[in-house]
Design an enzyme around this catalytic site. Structure first.
Site, PDB file in Angstrom:
ATOM      1  N   GLU A  47       0.859  -1.184   0.000  1.00 36.03           N
ATOM      2  CA  GLU A  47       0.000   0.000   0.000  1.00 36.03           C
ATOM      3  C   GLU A  47       0.894   1.233   0.000  1.00 36.03           C
ATOM      4  OE1 GLU A  47      -3.300  -0.288   2.636  1.00 36.03           O
ATOM      5  OE2 GLU A  47      -3.735   1.856   2.547  1.00 36.03           O
ATOM      6  N   ASN A  72      -2.893  -1.455   7.962  1.00 36.88           N
ATOM      7  CA  ASN A  72      -4.221  -1.999   7.659  1.00 36.88           C
ATOM      8  C   ASN A  72      -4.022  -3.513   7.647  1.00 36.88           C
ATOM      9  OD1 ASN A  72      -5.429   0.582   7.350  1.00 36.88           O
ATOM     10  ND2 ASN A  72      -4.598   0.708   5.275  1.00 36.88           N
ATOM     11  N   LYS A 108      -2.977   0.065  14.303  1.00 31.48           N
ATOM     12  CA  LYS A 108      -3.823   1.140  13.794  1.00 31.48           C
ATOM     13  C   LYS A 108      -5.241   0.778  14.210  1.00 31.48           C
ATOM     14  CE  LYS A 108      -5.379   3.255   9.416  1.00 31.48           C
ATOM     15  NZ  LYS A 108      -5.116   3.372   7.961  1.00 31.48           N
ATOM     16  N   GLU A 168      -9.970   4.826   9.856  1.00 29.28           N
ATOM     17  CA  GLU A 168     -10.196   4.405   8.470  1.00 29.28           C
ATOM     18  C   GLU A 168     -10.697   2.966   8.380  1.00 29.28           C
ATOM     19  OE1 GLU A 168      -7.181   7.239   5.991  1.00 29.28           O
ATOM     20  OE2 GLU A 168      -6.301   5.386   6.729  1.00 29.28           O
ATOM     21  N   ARG A 219      -0.872   3.891  16.924  1.00 26.01           N
ATOM     22  CA  ARG A 219      -0.858   5.037  15.996  1.00 26.01           C
ATOM     23  C   ARG A 219      -1.839   6.123  16.416  1.00 26.01           C
ATOM     24  NH1 ARG A 219      -1.772   4.487  10.338  1.00 26.01           N
ATOM     25  NH2 ARG A 219       0.074   5.542   9.582  1.00 26.01           N
ATOM     26  N   LYS A 230       2.265  10.847  13.210  1.00 23.51           N
ATOM     27  CA  LYS A 230       2.753  11.365  11.925  1.00 23.51           C
ATOM     28  C   LYS A 230       3.316  12.768  12.116  1.00 23.51           C
ATOM     29  CE  LYS A 230      -0.248   8.699   8.840  1.00 23.51           C
ATOM     30  NZ  LYS A 230      -1.168   8.704   7.666  1.00 23.51           N
ATOM     31  N   ASP A 275      -1.734  14.363   6.999  1.00 19.29           N
ATOM     32  CA  ASP A 275      -1.362  13.065   6.428  1.00 19.29           C
ATOM     33  C   ASP A 275      -0.239  13.183   5.412  1.00 19.29           C
ATOM     34  OD1 ASP A 275      -1.328  10.429   5.771  1.00 19.29           O
ATOM     35  OD2 ASP A 275      -3.219  10.423   4.684  1.00 19.29           O
ATOM     36  N   GLU A 277       6.354   9.500  13.135  1.00 15.08           N
ATOM     37  CA  GLU A 277       6.212   8.616  11.971  1.00 15.08           C
ATOM     38  C   GLU A 277       6.427   9.468  10.728  1.00 15.08           C
ATOM     39  OE1 GLU A 277       2.848   5.742  11.790  1.00 15.08           O
ATOM     40  OE2 GLU A 277       2.479   6.510   9.761  1.00 15.08           O
ATOM     41  N   GLU A 279       4.128   9.163  -1.019  1.00 14.86           N
ATOM     42  CA  GLU A 279       2.715   9.057  -1.378  1.00 14.86           C
ATOM     43  C   GLU A 279       2.169  10.340  -2.009  1.00 14.86           C
ATOM     44  OE1 GLU A 279       0.247   7.836   1.886  1.00 14.86           O
ATOM     45  OE2 GLU A 279      -1.616   8.125   0.780  1.00 14.86           O
ATOM     46  N   TRP A 336     -12.800  13.817   2.959  1.00 15.23           N
ATOM     47  CA  TRP A 336     -12.005  13.152   1.932  1.00 15.23           C
ATOM     48  C   TRP A 336     -12.051  13.933   0.615  1.00 15.23           C
ATOM     49  CZ3 TRP A 336     -13.061   7.122   2.480  1.00 15.23           C
ATOM     50  CH2 TRP A 336     -12.454   6.676   3.670  1.00 15.23           C
TER      51      TRP A 336
END
Lengths: 738, 738
Positions: A184, A227, A304, A308, A341, A377, A382, A404, A410, A577
Site C-alpha cells: 500500500e 491496515n 492502527k 479508516e 498510531r 505522523k 497526512d 512517523e 505518497e 475526503w
C-alpha cells in the site's frame, strides 16, 4: 552459388563497442545502494589507506565471534577488498577488552539517551592499526560500516577517531506490505517479503536488506501493513516471520508486526475483542507468548485502531489506552513494545480533521504503560508535501512519542518524481514546540535526569531528552520494494539513507547527508557531487511549488494520490475526503481558516505559535493557506496580489523542474549511462506532471478567482474538463486501483 | 581508560573470506539466463576460437547497418569479449552479397515452410573468417546467436557450417499480464511491463527480454492477458504499447494484443458488439487502422471469446467464425492476424467438457479467413501434467492451428517445484493424429504443394506441412516476470529456452535441448552437465507421479491450482469445476469413462486411436484414468492390483524427489553457492509438497477403495481433514487470491 562480392561498408573494432552498459551482469542497476565499495581511483589516497588499514581489531567484552561479528568481518572483507583491491592483505582480530576513548563520554551518552549499547568507537592507532570497539557486537558492526563510509568518502584517517551512539533507541522501517505482496502506497514493485515461499525459500535479498538497514543504523522493521490482516499472527505465518527474523538477526534488525485489534474474533474464536474482557487479555497474552517461542527477540506490535475502518477498542466503549495497555501487558515480560498510531479520525466529521488526533489523545496523557509508544505522523493531517508539526509533540508530556515519517512519497510524486525529503524531516525535527517540561518531576516517568535540553524541538521530544521518558523511537514508512534498485526512483535511495542517518543522529544537516549519499552512490567527482547535491536539496520545495504551494494541502487526485485533483470528489460520503474541505476556495479567496475565527486548530499549539501563526502577516508564507483563508487580492510580501503569487508559484515549480533537467543533462558522460538515462527519463515525466499540476490547479481555482493568469505563467495546454476526466488507472500502490 | 588487553582469539585472512557470493553486484542471480558469455576456461580451446573468430562478416542484401544489425554487432561484442577475453581484437564487417551454401537448399526450406526470410547460414572459411548470411537482418542476428551458442557450447569450428530456418513462422510468447502488473498464473513476480511508467520511463529490462527472445528465435509477444481489458486499445495505452514495440523491434520481436470482444461497448460508445453489425465492423477497422499508426508492424489480436465469462459473438447468436473473420478483415490490409482461442466451454455443462472445443469448432472448419489462427491448447482440458493431444489437431484440416503450450507451470508446481517441460511438449508434438490430408486439394488453402509429410503429427499440423496452409504459429504462455532470475525457479529458465528452441525446430529432442541449456547456464563440467540433465529429464514425470499419475487430472486445489484437492468443491455451481467430475471415484473404482460406454470423447480421435485407447489393456498406462473407470482390484501390467499400483505411483513420485535432492546435493562446490542454495531450498519445499499430494490423494481415494496402503507406501502424516482444511492463502498468480 553466386560468387561473393565484398562491399565492406565499415569496420568496427569490438573493443570500441563494448562498455559496462552492455554487460547485464555488471550493469549499474542501483542494487548496491550506497554500499558500492568500488576501487579508490585516487591512487595515493588508496595507497595511504592500504597501508593504514591492514590491521583491524574488533574489540568487544567477550572477544569472541558471533553471527553479528561474522557479518562485521564479511563486510570488512567485501568493503576493503573492493576499495583497496584484492592485493592488499588485511587481518582482522578480535579482542576482549573494550578500549574506549573516554568512559565519561560514553556514560554521558548513555545517561542522556538511555540507549542500548549500540555505540561504537573508532580509533586509528599510531602503529597503523584500526580499533573498532563497542560493548556489543552490533556496535562493532555499526563501527565497521562507519569505517567503510569514512574510506568511501575519502576522508583523512586523522579524522577517523570518533565515538558515536544513536540518539534514539528504536529506529524502524515500517512496511505497509500485504500478505499478497501488494505494498500500500508502495512504488517500487512488490513487497520484499515472499510470504508464499517462506520459510523454506529465502531470497538472498533478505540479508542484503538487513545489511542496508544496519549500514545506516536502523535496528527494526515492521513487516506488514497497518491496515492489518490477523493471519500474520497464526502459526503458519509466524514460521515465515521467524525465518525473516533469522535472516535479519545478525544485522541487529528485530522484527515487529502489526496486530489487528479484532484478531481474537478472526483467528482466536472469541466472541469479543473487548480489551477489558479477561478472556481477550488472556488470548493476547497466550498469543504473545507463542510469538516469542518463534521469535525470541520479537520487537512488538504496531496497531492502527479505530481509524479508516480498522477495528479498535472504541467499538467496546474503551479508550485507546485501554487497548494499548492490554497488549502492552502481554508484551512487557518479553521486553516488547506497543506502537499505537495517533493517526485516527472519526467517520463522522465532528471537528476539523487536523484537530482530531490531539483531541482524542491529549486526555490520555499519562494513562499509557511504559512500553507503549504513541506513533505520531509528522503533521496533523497526512504526510502532505508541507504541514506544520503535529501539535501532539508539544502537547503530551508523559507519553513516549515516536515521529512517523513517510519515506515513500505518497503525496510527493511517488517514484516518478524527485523529492529529497531530508529538508522536510529536518523542518519538523527542528521545529520548536515551545513545550515546557513538567515541573513536578514525580509525575514524569522514571529515567535519569539530565541537565536540560536546549530547546523543546520535536527531535528532543522524540529522543526522550525533553520529558526524560525511558523509551525513544522513530519510524519511517519504507519506500522499498522488489524493484532491482529497491526504491523505484534511483535518487529516492537518498531518502532511505537520510531517514536512517537522521534516526541515528537528528543533528546531521540535510546538506551533510546529501553530500555523503552522493559521494557514496555516484563517486566524488566535484562536478557530479555539486550538481546532484544542488538538485537534491531543492527538489522537495520544487514539488511543493508545482503541487501545493503556500500551505495548500490535500488537493491531490482521488485514490491514487498522484496527480492534481483540487475539485470535489463525486459521491463521497465524507466531506473530509474531498479537497474543498481543505482549500475552501470561494469567490473571496482560498485557504482554511484555522484561527480563532475558524476551526481554531491553532489552539492546540503553544501560545507563542498560536500568536505567530494566527496572523496572516506573521505566519510563514509557506503555511499561509494552512491557517488562513486569503483573499484573492490580498497583498503578499512580494508586492503581488495573492492570486498572482499563487499562479507564479505554480509556474516556478515547473521552471525549477526544467532547471533540474538541464542540470542533470550536464552530467552526461560524468556518470554511467544507465543511471543517467534512468533519472533523465523520470525527469521528462516529472516536467509533464508538473505542468499538469499547474494547469489543473490554476484552471480550477480560476473558476473562483475569475482573474487572468499573470505574465510569466504559461497558458494551460487543455481546458479544465480535460484534467478532471484524465483518470490515472492502475496506479501503483493504490489499494483497489483499477 | 583501561589498558588494552590483547586476547586475540583468531585471525582471518580476508582473502579467504571473500567470494563471489559476498559481492552483490556480481552475484549469480540468474539474470543472465543462457547468455552468460563467461570466459572459456579451456585455454587451448579459447585460443583456437580466438584465432578463428577475429574476422566476422555480416552478409545481407543491402550490406548496410540497421538497428537489428547494430544489435547483432553489439551481441558479438558482448559475447566474444566475454568468451575470448577483451584482449582479442575482432573486426566485424558488412557486405551486400548473401553468400549461401545452396540456393536449392534454401528454396526447399522456403517452399516447405513458407517462412519469412529468417534463416541464417554460418560458414567458417578456410581463411579463418566467419560469414553469417541471411536475406534479412533478423536472420543475421539469429545467426549471431547461433554462432555464440556454438562457441559457448565448445563445439568444433569444423561443425559450424550450417543453414537453419524456423519451421514455424510466428513463434510467440503469450503473457497473461494485467494492466496492474498482476500476472494471472504467473509465479515470477509482477509483469515485466511497467504500464504506469511507460512511455517515458523504459526499463532496460525490455531490451534484455527481447534479446532473450531473439536468442532462441522467438519473434512475437502477446503483451496482455487473454482475460482482457479493453483499455489496452485506447490511445493512452497504445502510446505505451508503441514504446515497448520500439524497444523490441531491433530484436525482431513484434507485439500483439488481446482484444476484448466487447471493446466497442466499453471504449467505443457503441450499443452492440455484434460482429455482423456494420458499425461494429467499422469501429474495429478504424481501431485497427489507429493501432497501426502507433505500431506499424503490429502483429495482431488474440481473442478469448465466450469462455469463462469473456464476451464473444455467441451473445449475438453469431459463430466464432463470424467474430474472428470480422476482426481478421480489419487486420488483413496491414498483414495482421487474429488468434482465436479454442479454449471454450459452455456455462451449462451439456457434454463432457473435454469434448466441447471439438464440438464447437469442427463445424467451422473452412469458414475462417486466411489470417485467422485457431489457438488450441495441447490437450482437450487445460494444461494438466499429462493429457492426450487435443482432437482438434487431428480433426480440422482447413484451419490454421497454433498449439498453445503453457510454459508457466500452473498445474505442475508453479515456481517452487521442478518440472522440465520439453518432454511433455515433445509428447504432444510427436503424437500421431492419424489424420489424412484432404484429397481434394482445391479445398485446401493456397500454398505450395510439397511431396508429403512423414506422419500426421501435431507438429506437422502446427508447421503447416500436413495441410499445406499458408500460415503457421506456435504460442507459449510465458513463465517470465519481474523476479531477478526471470522465472522464479532457476531451473524453469530451461522451459523458456526449450519452448523457444522447439518453436524454431520441433525436431530437436528434449535431451539435446537440456544438454544445450545446462552447458550454457551452468558450464560444461561433465559431472554438472550429466547430473542436471538427468534431473531435468525425469522431473516432469516425477510431478505426474506424485500429483496426477496414471491419467488422473484436475484434482488440484481450488483456485490456486497449487496443491492437492481431489475432494468436491463446496458450493460450486459448476460440476465441471469440481474434481469428482473428472476422477469419478466410487466404491468400484476410479477414472473417467470416455469410451463408447461413457462420454465417448474417444470418438473425436482417429479410429486407430479410438480403438487403441478404448481398451483398458492397450491404452498407454499413463492415460488409463483419462479414458477408463478402473476397478480398485483391476490387474495392472505390473501384476499388482490398481489400488496398490496407484498408491505406489504416488510414493514413487515422493521417492524420486528425494533422489533429485541427493543428486542436486552432489553438485555442492561444483556450481556457485548462490544458485546451488536457491534450488536446494526449492527442493526441500518440493519434497514436502510431494508428500502432501501423496497423503491427501491417497487418504481421499481410500474413502472409496477401503483398502490399506500397500507395503512401501509411507503412512500419511495427518488425517484427511487436515489436508482438506489446509488452505493456501495469497498464492501467487491466483486471481482473487486472499
Amino acid at each position: 552459388m553466386l560468387p561473393p562480392i565484398f562491399r565492406l561498408t565499415f569496420w568496427l573494432s569490438l573493443a570500441a563497442l563494448t562498455s559496462a552498459a552492455f554487460t547485464p551482469a555488471r550493469a549499474e542497476d542501483g542494487y548496491r545502494l550506497w554500499l558500492r565499495y568500488d576501487r579508490i581511483t585516487d591512487e595515493p589516497l588508496r595507497a595511504r589507506y592500504a597501508t593504514a588499514l591492514q590491521q583491524i581489531v574488533l574489540s568487544t567484552p567477550t572477544g569472541v565471534d558471533s553471527p553479528t561479528l561474522a557479518m562485521a568481518r564479511e563486510e570488512l572483507a567485501i568493503g576493503l577488498r573492493g576499495l583497496l583491491g584484492p592485493e592488499v592483505k588485511i587481518t582482522v582480530s578480535n579482542r576482549s577488552t573494550v578500549e574506549l576513548p573516554s568512559w565519561a563520554e560514553l556514560k554521558s551518552w548513555y545517561d542522556k539517551y538511555r540507549n542500548p549499547p549500540e555505540f561504537y568507537t573508532l580509533r586509528h592507532e599510531p602503529s597503523d592499526r584500526v580499533v573498532i570497539s563497542s560493548v556489543s557486537d552490533i556496535g562493532v558492526l555499526y563501527g565497521v560500516f562507519a569505517l567503510l563510509r569514512h574510506v568511501q568518502l575519502g576522508l583523512p584517517l586523522a579524522q577517523l577517531d570518533t565515538t558515536s551512539a544513536p540518539k534514539i533507541q528504536r529506529r524502524l522501517l515500517d512496511h505497509w506490505d500485504n500478505l499478497d505482496r501488494f505494498v500500500e502506497r508502495g512504488y517500487a514493485g512488490q513487497s520484499l517479503w515472499e510470504w508464499f515461499y517462506l520459510p523454506e525459500i529465502r531470497s538472498p535479498r533478505y540479508r542484503d536488506y538487513a545489511r542496508a538497514l544496519a549500514s545506516v543504523g536502523l535496528n527494526g522493521v515492521v513487516l506488514n501493513n497497518v491496515n492489518a490482516n490477523a493471519l500474520i499472527l497464526t502459526p503458519v505465518y509466524l514460521r515465515k516471520v521467524a525465518a525473516l527474523a533469522e535472516e535479519f538477526r545478525p544485522y541487529g534488525v528485530r522484527v515487529y508486526l502489526t496486530a489487528r485489534f479484532s484478531a481474537p474474533l478472526e483467528i482466536g474464536g472469541l466472541k469479543t475483542a473487548d480489551p477489558l474482557d479477561p478472556a481477550v487479555a488472556a488470548w493476547w497474552k497466550a498469543k504473545v507468548d507463542e510469538i516469542y517461542t518463534f521469535i525470541p527477540d520479537f520487537g512488538g506490535f504496531l496497531v492502527k485502531a479505530n481509524s479508516e475502518g480498522q477495528p479498535g477498542p472504541q467499538e467496546y466503549k474503551r479508550t485507546h489506552a485501554d487497548g494499548a495497555n492490554m497488549m502492552a501487558d502481554a508484551l512487557a515480560p518479553h521486553g516488547g513494545v506497543v506502537m499505537w498510531r495517533a493517526f485516527v479520525y472519526g467517520a463522522d466529521v465532528k471537528e476539523d480533521r487536523v484537530k482530531q488526533a490531539y483531541s482524542e489523545f491529549m486526555p490520555l496523557d499519562g494513562k499509557f504503560r511504559d512500553n507503549v509508544v504513541l506513533q505520531v505522523k509528522n503533521g496533523p493531517l497526512d504526510f502532505m508535501p508541507r504541514e506544520p508539526f503535529s501539535p501532539l509533540f508539544g502537547g503530551m508530556k508523559k507519553t513516549v512519542m515516536a515521529p512517523e515519517l513517510q519515506i515513500t512519497q505518497e503525496y510527493l510524486g511517488q517514484s516518478t518524481q524527485l523529492a529529497y525529503l531530508a529538508p522536510m524531516w529536518k523542518e519538523v525535527l527542528e521545529a520548536d514546540t515551545f513545550a515546557s517540561r513538567l515541573v513536578d518531576l514525580d509525575n514524569a516517568r522514571q529515567g535519569v535526569l539530565i541537565a536540560s535540553s536546549p530547546t523543546a524541538t520535536v527531535a528532543h521530544v522524540a529522543d526522550g531528552t525533553l520529558h526524560q521518558l525511558p523509551l525513544s523511537m522513530i519510524v519511517g514508512v519504507a519506500n522499498t520494494g522488489s524493484d532491482r534498485n529497491w526504491t523505484g526512483h534511483p535518487l529516492a535511495q537518498a531518502n532511505w539513507y537520510a531517514f536512517g542517518r537522521l534516526a541515528w543522529d537528528h543533528t546531521l544537516t540535510s546538506e551533510q547527508i546529501a553530500d555523503e549519499w552522493v559521494r557514496l552512490t555516484y563517486g566524488s567527482d566535484p562536478k557530479v557531487v555539486a550538481t546532484i547535491k544542488k538538485i537534491l536539496l531543492g527538489s522537495r520545495e520544487t514539488v511543493v511549488n508545482y503541487s501545493m504551494p503556500l500551505g495548500l494541502h490535500h488537493i491531490m487526485a482521488e485514490g491514487n494520490h498522484y496527480g492534481p485533483g483540487p475539485w470535489p470528489i463525486a459521491n463521497t460520503t465524507r466531506p473530509d475526503w474531498s479537497p474543498p474541505y481543505y482549500h475552501q476556495a470561494d469567490a473571496l479567496g482560498l485557504g482554511a481558516n484555522r484561527t480563532a475565527t475558524g476551526s481554531n486548530a491553532l489552539e492546540q499549539y503553544a501560545p507563542q505559535l498560536a500568536t505567530l501563526w494566527g496572523n496572516a502577516d506573521t505566519v510563514p508564507e509557506n503555511l499561509l493557506l494552512w491557517f488562513h483563508h486569503i483573499a484573492w487580492d490580498h497583498q503578499m510580501k512580494s508586492g503581488r496580489i495573492f492570486w498572482d503569487e499563487l499562479a507564479l508559484r505554480y509556474q516556478q515549480g515547473v521552471n525549477e523542474v526544467r532547471v533540474i533537467q538541464r542540470e542533470w543533462d550536464s552530467l552526461k558522460g560524468l556518470i554511467d549511462n544507465e543511471r543517467f538515462t534512468e533519472v533523465k527519463q523520470r525527469l521528462v515525466r516529472q516536467e509533464s506532471d508538473a505542468r499538469d499540476w499547474r494547469d489543473a490547479c490554476l484552471l480550477y481555482f480560476q473558476t473562483f478567482s475569475h482573474r487572468p493568469l499573470p505574465a510569466g505563467v504559461e497558458q494551460p495546454a487543455h481546458d479544465l474538463d480535460y484534467y478532471k476526466t484524465s483518470v490515472i488507472r492502475f496506479a501503483p500502490g493504490h489499494p483497489g486501483a483499477k
